[in-house]
Design an enzyme around this catalytic site. Structure first.
Site, PDB file in Angstrom:
ATOM      1  N   ASP A  43      56.802   8.094  44.140  1.00 58.42           N
ATOM      2  CA  ASP A  43      55.618   7.932  43.272  1.00 58.42           C
ATOM      3  C   ASP A  43      55.357  10.137  42.327  1.00 58.42           C
ATOM      4  O   ASP A  43      54.814  10.303  41.230  1.00 58.42           O
ATOM      5  CB  ASP A  43      54.195   8.050  43.311  1.00 58.42           C
ATOM      6  CG  ASP A  43      53.827   8.291  44.279  1.00 58.42           C
ATOM      7  OD1 ASP A  43      54.128   8.816  45.155  1.00 58.42           O
ATOM      8  OD2 ASP A  43      52.651   8.071  44.752  1.00 58.42           O
ATOM      9  N   ASP A  82      58.158   3.455  45.444  1.00 61.86           N
ATOM     10  CA  ASP A  82      56.200   3.816  45.667  1.00 61.86           C
ATOM     11  C   ASP A  82      55.332   2.842  45.227  1.00 61.86           C
ATOM     12  O   ASP A  82      56.036   2.974  43.947  1.00 61.86           O
ATOM     13  CB  ASP A  82      56.017   5.168  45.838  1.00 61.86           C
ATOM     14  CG  ASP A  82      55.893   6.307  46.846  1.00 61.86           C
ATOM     15  OD1 ASP A  82      55.297   5.706  48.031  1.00 61.86           O
ATOM     16  OD2 ASP A  82      56.160   7.080  46.462  1.00 61.86           O
ATOM     17  N   GLU A 180      54.706  13.216  56.593  1.00 62.51           N
ATOM     18  CA  GLU A 180      54.761  13.864  56.225  1.00 62.51           C
ATOM     19  C   GLU A 180      53.899  15.197  56.596  1.00 62.51           C
ATOM     20  O   GLU A 180      52.319  14.552  56.644  1.00 62.51           O
ATOM     21  CB  GLU A 180      54.141  13.692  54.213  1.00 62.51           C
ATOM     22  CG  GLU A 180      54.566  14.774  53.734  1.00 62.51           C
ATOM     23  CD  GLU A 180      54.755  13.943  51.524  1.00 62.51           C
ATOM     24  OE1 GLU A 180      54.012  12.822  51.595  1.00 62.51           O
ATOM     25  OE2 GLU A 180      54.192  14.739  51.005  1.00 62.51           O
TER      26      GLU A 180
HETATM   27  O1  KIV Z   1      57.167  10.413  46.243  1.00 67.20           O
HETATM   28  C1  KIV Z   1      57.698  11.014  46.914  1.00 67.20           C
HETATM   29  O2  KIV Z   1      58.849  11.487  46.310  1.00 67.20           O
HETATM   30  C2  KIV Z   1      57.471  10.728  48.738  1.00 67.20           C
HETATM   31  C3  KIV Z   1      58.318  11.314  49.481  1.00 67.20           C
HETATM   32  C4  KIV Z   1      58.309  13.038  48.911  1.00 67.20           C
HETATM   33  C5  KIV Z   1      58.033  11.053  50.908  1.00 67.20           C
HETATM   34  O3  KIV Z   1      56.700  10.295  48.703  1.00 67.20           O
END
Ligand code: KIV
Length: 263
Positions: A43, A82, A180
């Site tokens: 996301d 996501d 993260e």
């Molecule tokens: O949205 C994203 O790119 C992520 C990564 C940074 C793990 O969730």
């Protein structure tokens, strides 16, 4: 990576798992030709592609658009999508609809930030045949509560909660877990305490794999230089140089050349 089962196999074999976050067909095609294992359609698209200040602005429709583009670019790669802001907080039916839309757009799995309050949804999605990846530590959808994109799990209480959440996610059937921006020692301890693989970003070398946002590793944003995002290219400089070369060639009547014109 052909399925979520390959993640578990990789951890057992101690083979580091390599993920990138990507959002479009062209980049997905390049990733598919590379040695990277899988694509996360993050996301972060809301920020990187659409210029929003946070991932709070991602929607299911936005994610579906990016997932289907990535799937067209990389027909055979494992793709994780996501679940965007609030999509797991509007009740079970709404979460199932959102996950279903992402899977039908071409995802092989979904990623869900946090665990408290949506345990039932995670269990239900896993029970419905949807591989679920967890995401703990810095969960950017909660940026307004966290007071910015800060390192998490620094004190003993937060670290213990993160450890417990990781074990809970494993119990609920998550096939993997993004960690993260947490201290490296905590990420290594979490990785050792669960059987499912952990994928780190800003979490040090002790995880089962790593994920970087593709435009970050390509160095496309000159102003975004987080400590954890190693640049493998000066993409900003390369693109700027190409654009200026083009502009100068047009102005100096060097482009197009005769061989670049139709007879
Ligand atoms: O949205 C994203 O790119 C992520 C990564 C940074 C793990 O969730």
């Amino acid at each position: 990576m052909k399925s979520s089962l390959d993640f578990a196999r990789a951890k057992r074999a101690r083979a580091p798992i390599v993920l990138v976050a990507a959002y479009d067909a062209l980049m997905a095609r390049i990733v598919a030709a590379s040695e990277v294992d899988a694509i996360l359609v993050g996301d972060s698209a809301a920020m990187v592609v659409h210029g929003h200040p946070s991932t709070v602005h991602a929607t299911v429709e936005m994610m579906v658009t990016h997932v289907s583009a990535v799937r067209r670019g990389a027909p055979h790669l494992f793709v994780i999508a996501d679940m965007p802001f609030l999509s797991v907080r509007r009740g079970l039916a709404a979460a199932v609809d959102a996950a279903g839309a992402l899977m039908q757009a071409g995802a092989n799995a979904v990623k869900i930030e946090g665990v408290a309050g949506h345990e039932e949804i995670i269990v239900h999605l896993v029970g419905s045949g949807i591989p679920v990846m967890g995401h703990l530590g810095l969960t950017p959808q909660a940026v307004n509560q966290l007071g910015g994109n800060r390192v998490q799990g620094r004190n003993a209480r937060d670290a213990a909660r993160l450890q417990a959440d990781a074990r809970l996610l494993e119990k609920q059937g998550a096939f993997s877990l993004v960690l993260e921006c947490i201290p490296a020692a905590l990420a290594a301890a979490v990785t050792d305490s669960v059987a499912i693989p952990t994928i780190g970003i800003g979490a040090g070398p002790g995880t089962s794999g790593q994920v970087l946002v593709l435009p970050d590793l390509l160095g496309l944003d000159a102003d975004f230089r987080p400590r954890f995002a190693r640049r493998y290219l000066d993409g900003h400089g390369a693109v700027l140089g190409a654009l200026n070369g083009y502009a100068r060639d047009v102005r100096a009547a060097r482009f197009p050349a005769p061989e670049e014109a139709h007879a």
